[in-house]
Design a protein around this motif. Structure first.
Motif, short mmCIF file in Angstrom:
data_model
loop_
_atom_site.label_atom_id
_atom_site.label_comp_id
_atom_site.label_asym_id
_atom_site.label_seq_id
_atom_site.Cartn_x
_atom_site.Cartn_y
_atom_site.Cartn_z
N ILE A 43 21.64 -16.84 -22.37
CA ILE A 43 20.90 -16.22 -23.48
C ILE A 43 20.01 -17.26 -24.16
CG2 ILE A 43 21.12 -15.09 -25.73
CD1 ILE A 43 23.74 -13.87 -24.69
N ALA A 44 20.56 -18.47 -24.36
CA ALA A 44 19.81 -19.52 -25.05
C ALA A 44 18.58 -19.96 -24.26
CB ALA A 44 20.72 -20.72 -25.32
N VAL A 45 18.77 -20.18 -22.95
CA VAL A 45 17.67 -20.71 -22.13
C VAL A 45 16.67 -19.62 -21.79
CG1 VAL A 45 17.07 -21.76 -19.92
CG2 VAL A 45 19.08 -22.57 -21.17
N PHE A 46 17.15 -18.51 -21.23
CA PHE A 46 16.23 -17.47 -20.77
C PHE A 46 15.84 -16.50 -21.89
CE2 PHE A 46 18.62 -18.81 -17.00
CZ PHE A 46 17.56 -19.19 -16.17
N GLY A 47 16.80 -16.18 -22.76
CA GLY A 47 16.50 -15.24 -23.83
C GLY A 47 15.55 -15.81 -24.87
N MET A 48 15.91 -16.96 -25.46
CA MET A 48 15.14 -17.51 -26.57
C MET A 48 13.96 -18.34 -26.12
SD MET A 48 16.20 -16.19 -29.21
CE MET A 48 15.04 -17.12 -30.21
N ARG A 49 14.04 -18.99 -24.96
CA ARG A 49 12.95 -19.86 -24.53
C ARG A 49 11.90 -19.15 -23.69
NH1 ARG A 49 17.54 -21.96 -26.89
NH2 ARG A 49 17.07 -24.02 -27.69
N ILE A 50 12.24 -17.99 -23.12
CA ILE A 50 11.29 -17.26 -22.28
C ILE A 50 11.02 -15.87 -22.85
CG2 ILE A 50 10.85 -16.32 -20.00
CD1 ILE A 50 12.56 -18.54 -18.83
N VAL A 51 12.09 -15.07 -23.02
CA VAL A 51 11.92 -13.68 -23.45
C VAL A 51 11.39 -13.60 -24.87
CG1 VAL A 51 13.10 -11.49 -23.83
CG2 VAL A 51 13.71 -12.91 -21.86
N PHE A 52 11.94 -14.41 -25.77
CA PHE A 52 11.54 -14.35 -27.18
C PHE A 52 10.04 -14.57 -27.38
CE2 PHE A 52 10.89 -17.04 -31.04
CZ PHE A 52 10.89 -16.01 -31.97
N PRO A 53 9.43 -15.65 -26.84
CA PRO A 53 7.98 -15.79 -27.00
C PRO A 53 7.19 -14.64 -26.39
CG PRO A 53 8.97 -17.86 -26.27
CD PRO A 53 10.02 -16.80 -26.13
N LEU A 54 7.69 -14.10 -25.26
CA LEU A 54 7.00 -12.97 -24.63
C LEU A 54 7.06 -11.72 -25.52
CD1 LEU A 54 8.10 -13.31 -20.90
CD2 LEU A 54 5.80 -13.64 -21.82
N VAL A 55 8.22 -11.50 -26.15
CA VAL A 55 8.37 -10.34 -27.03
C VAL A 55 7.41 -10.44 -28.21
CG1 VAL A 55 9.94 -9.18 -28.64
CG2 VAL A 55 10.74 -9.83 -26.37
N ILE A 56 7.24 -11.65 -28.75
CA ILE A 56 6.31 -11.85 -29.86
C ILE A 56 4.91 -11.43 -29.45
CG2 ILE A 56 5.16 -13.59 -31.29
CD1 ILE A 56 7.74 -15.16 -31.32
N VAL A 57 4.48 -11.85 -28.26
CA VAL A 57 3.14 -11.52 -27.78
C VAL A 57 3.02 -10.02 -27.51
CG1 VAL A 57 1.47 -11.89 -25.92
CG2 VAL A 57 2.77 -13.82 -26.84
N VAL A 58 4.06 -9.43 -26.93
CA VAL A 58 4.06 -7.99 -26.65
C VAL A 58 3.86 -7.19 -27.94
CG1 VAL A 58 5.51 -6.05 -25.94
CG2 VAL A 58 5.40 -8.09 -24.53
#
Length: 346
Positions: free
Chosen positions: A80-95
């Motif tokens: 969750i820390a690596v893939f969720g917050m470092r990859i998914v989180f920035p993508l969600v912001i842009v989405v």
């Protein structure tokens, strides 16, 4: 020591190779590849320096959890820390901000990193307000507690502990600070800041309630006052709040989402390894003021996140302030142990 850091060392090697390959892919030159490699290493160091206090707080909560939930946090949690917050989180912001689909956000990150970084930067204000409120509540809840027995900075902490009888004091304090910043910010930004700050405050209260409720349910069925799913969720939200500042700050070094994910991911592995070491070696029990230093570092980080909506504060300063609190609390703990040994107490 190697037992704790074997996986981080392995991921570091793999991550740096990926950084080099990524630089070669984007630039086609050795210089570009080496620049990506160096940036990835700097991001990893940045994440470690900003998150050591996170490791201490994780260990503080983790030691109360049942063994199976400790393992789940240290395995599922790292994903969750690596893939969720470092990859998914920035993508969600842009989405959300750009009102585009997830696939389009990934394409934008790969093809136009400058535009991607601009969208992330525009979202900094609500992120800082949300994360700052959550972390401020985490720190104040630790200090404003009549059950707290050990004080490091006694003049301040004794007064804070005495205030524990005033119900809701921490909530009122955070709201007052948030309203103060809202009045300083111009029009729409002020309203946006206050809404995000209140959401961060409410998120903390919901997570706290859920943590206590779920773990009390577990206690009633097992008869043991140990943490489970509630504590797990609390730590995941806490991790996310710590990640906000690192993810946003990383865009000051590079606009490449994939490089940021690799660099911060390397750092996240070291934070997990430090957490395991602190729990298994019972370091928090031996170093009595280390927790205090970590929570002071969290309080300072929350204040910095608030202040950053008005002026830019370099990430190196944020990291140094946190490191200073940790270092001073470590020195005070070692000094205390030395005095007790001299007096024959330990």
């Amino acid at each position: 020591m190697l037992r704790y850091f074997a996986w981080p060392f392995l991921f570091t090697a793999i991550g740096l190779v990926l950084c080099f390959w990524l630089g070669w892919f984007y630039s086609g030159t050795l210089g570009g590849a080496l620049a990506f490699l160096l940036t990835g290493a700097i991001l990893a160091v940045l994440e470690i320096s900003l998150s050591f206090d996170n490791a201490v707080v994780n260990a503080h909560k983790l030691k109360t959890m049942r063994p199976e939930w400790q393992r789940r946090f240290l395995t599922w949690g790292i994903l969750i820390a690596v893939f969720g917050m470092r990859i998914v989180f920035p993508l969600v912001i842009v989405v959300i901000a750009a009102k585009i689909g997830p696939v389009s956000a990934v394409v934008l990150a790969a093809s136009d990193p400058d535009a991607y970084a601009a969208i992330i930067s525009d979202a900094h204000l609500p992120i800082a307000a949300f994360g700052g409120s959550f972390l401020m509540m985490v720190a104040l809840t630790y200090f404003v507690d009549d059950g707290k027995e050990v004080d490091w900075i006694r003049a301040l902490e004794c007064k804070l502990r005495a205030c524990a009888s005033i119900r809701g004091l921490e909530i009122a304090f955070v709201l007052a600070i948030a309203v103060g910043f809202t009045l300083v910010l111009p029009g729409p930004k002020g309203a946006q800041f206050l809404f995000a700050a209140v959401c961060g405050l409410l998120t903390f209260l919901v997570v706290e309630f859920a943590s206590h409720f779920l773990d009390n349910e577990s206690k009633s069925t097992t008869g043991a006052a140990t943490g489970g799913f509630g504590a797990f969720m609390y730590l995941e939200v806490l991790d996310a709040s710590f990640s906000f500042d690192g993810v946003i700050g990383a865009f000051a070094l590079t606009q490449n989402l994939f490089l940021i994910a690799i660099g911060l991911g390397i750092g996240a592995f070291y934070v997990r390894a430090m957490t395991i070491m602190l729990v298994e070696k019972q370091t928090l029990a031996e170093l009595r003021y280390l927790e205090h230093g970590a929570f002071y570092a969290i309080l300072s980080l929350s204040i910095i996140m608030y202040v950053q909506v008005l002026v830019h504060i370099p990430e190196v300063i944020t990291g140094l302030i946190g490191a200073a609190f940790i270092g001073l609390s470590l020195w005070s703990s070692l000094r205390h142990n030395k005095l007790e040994r001299a007096q024959g107490v330990i």
